[in-house]
Design a protein around this motif. Structure first.
Motif, short mmCIF file in Angstrom:
data_model
loop_
_atom_site.label_atom_id
_atom_site.label_comp_id
_atom_site.label_asym_id
_atom_site.label_seq_id
_atom_site.Cartn_x
_atom_site.Cartn_y
_atom_site.Cartn_z
N LEU A 212 0.83 -1.21 0.00
CA LEU A 212 0.00 0.00 0.00
C LEU A 212 0.86 1.26 0.00
CD1 LEU A 212 -2.73 -1.01 2.59
CD2 LEU A 212 -2.88 -1.10 0.10
N ASP A 213 0.36 2.26 -0.68
CA ASP A 213 1.09 3.52 -0.79
C ASP A 213 1.09 4.23 0.57
OD1 ASP A 213 1.77 5.78 -3.14
OD2 ASP A 213 1.10 6.57 -1.21
N GLU A 214 2.28 4.44 1.08
CA GLU A 214 2.45 4.99 2.42
C GLU A 214 1.88 6.42 2.54
OE1 GLU A 214 5.07 3.17 4.63
OE2 GLU A 214 4.27 4.37 6.27
N LYS A 215 2.13 7.21 1.51
CA LYS A 215 1.64 8.60 1.53
C LYS A 215 0.12 8.65 1.53
CE LYS A 215 5.26 11.46 -0.47
NZ LYS A 215 5.84 11.73 -1.78
N ARG A 216 -0.46 7.79 0.74
CA ARG A 216 -1.92 7.73 0.65
C ARG A 216 -2.53 7.23 1.97
NH1 ARG A 216 -6.47 7.17 -2.93
NH2 ARG A 216 -7.48 5.21 -2.42
N GLN A 217 -1.86 6.26 2.58
CA GLN A 217 -2.30 5.79 3.90
C GLN A 217 -2.32 6.97 4.88
OE1 GLN A 217 -1.17 2.49 6.41
NE2 GLN A 217 0.03 1.61 4.76
#
Ligand SMILES: [Zn+2]
Length: 257
Positions: free
Chosen positions: A104-109
């Motif tokens: 999962l995209d860390e920034k989006r999380q």
């Protein structure tokens, strides 16, 4: 009386026998259940269950695990719920950061977590936090936003130092099946060294089975095993511990009684 502050009774795993599961839990003293939201897809079900069952309560949120399902518009829906159903919706959750979910995209999380924390602040709701390997980021966000509406670190299993950081910020620690494991030395040190006011109980059913039950579905009735494990580490009587945790749970979710 026991409050299971985190159980997914809306999940399919309970579709065949939900009433029996609730009755089994009631028989061992579980008097309330908090059902967190995980994505817009389960919001209606947790709302319905809380309307049908007097002892079930709900929270709504966008869980990092379902990140790829979440859309910008879901944050608007969350805000609408906070406005519309403010007295029934007891928390924003579950929300958070999961460092294990490498795909999962860390920034989006972080974006979804932070926006939801902001909404919780704006509408003065506690948060149910899912945190794996991202304690520092969570602590920093809570400080940065000056978030003081409280909340719980669900399934806490960190160190005494991390635990104290959270408690100092007005957050509680959710104790679940990990405390029943034989290798939970770190968590036992936490429950020994912090005041009782720091803790609430939870099962995370149907997930996170208790010790020796890895081949079966977890259920709220097994929460007594977590309480037993806690009592082994504390000097207070079982009655005193249970009463304190019940009160902690009510104050966490802004319930008077
Ligand atoms: Zn959960």
């Amino acid at each position: 009386m026991i409050f299971d502050t985190h159980c997914h009774l809306d999940f399919d795993a309970f579709d065949q026998d939900r009433e029996v599961v609730l009755a089994r839990a009631a028989a061992v003293g579980v008097a309330r259940f908090m059902l967190p939201g995980v994505s817009v897809n389960n919001w209606q079900k947790v709302r319905d269950l809380s309307a049908q069952h007097e002892r079930c309560y709900y929270a709504l949120g966008l869980h990092p695990y379902f990140l790829n399902q979440h859309q910008e518009q879901d944050l608007i829906l969350l805000e609408q719920e906070l406005i519309k159903n403010s007295s029934d919706m007891h928390a924003v959750g579950e929300i958070g950061l999961d460092g294990h979910l490498k795909h999962l995209d860390e920034k989006r999380q972080y974006y979804f977590f932070y926006q939801q924390l902001k909404l919780a602040k704006q509408y003065n709701k506690p948060v149910i936090l899912h945190v794996r390997h991202r304690h520092e980021k969570i602590v920093n966000a809570v400080k940065e936003l000056d978030f003081v509406s409280g909340g719980v670190i669900h399934a806490f299993s960190g160190s005494v130092e991390v635990a104290k950081n959270y408690v100092d910020l007005g957050l509680k620690l959710g104790l679940g099946s990990v405390l029943t494991y034989t290798n939970s030395r770190k968590l036992r040190a936490v429950v020994k060294s912090l005041p009782l006011s720091s803790f609430v109980l939870e099962t995370d059913a149907p997930d996170m089975p208790m010790r020796g039950q890895f081949d079966r579905r977890n259920e709220p009735c097994f929460i007594t095993q977590v309480l037993d494990a806690l009592c082994c580490e504390r000097k207070e009587s079982r009655e005193k511990i249970a009463e304190a945790l019940w009160k902690n749970s009510l104050s966490l979710f802004g319930m008077e009684n």
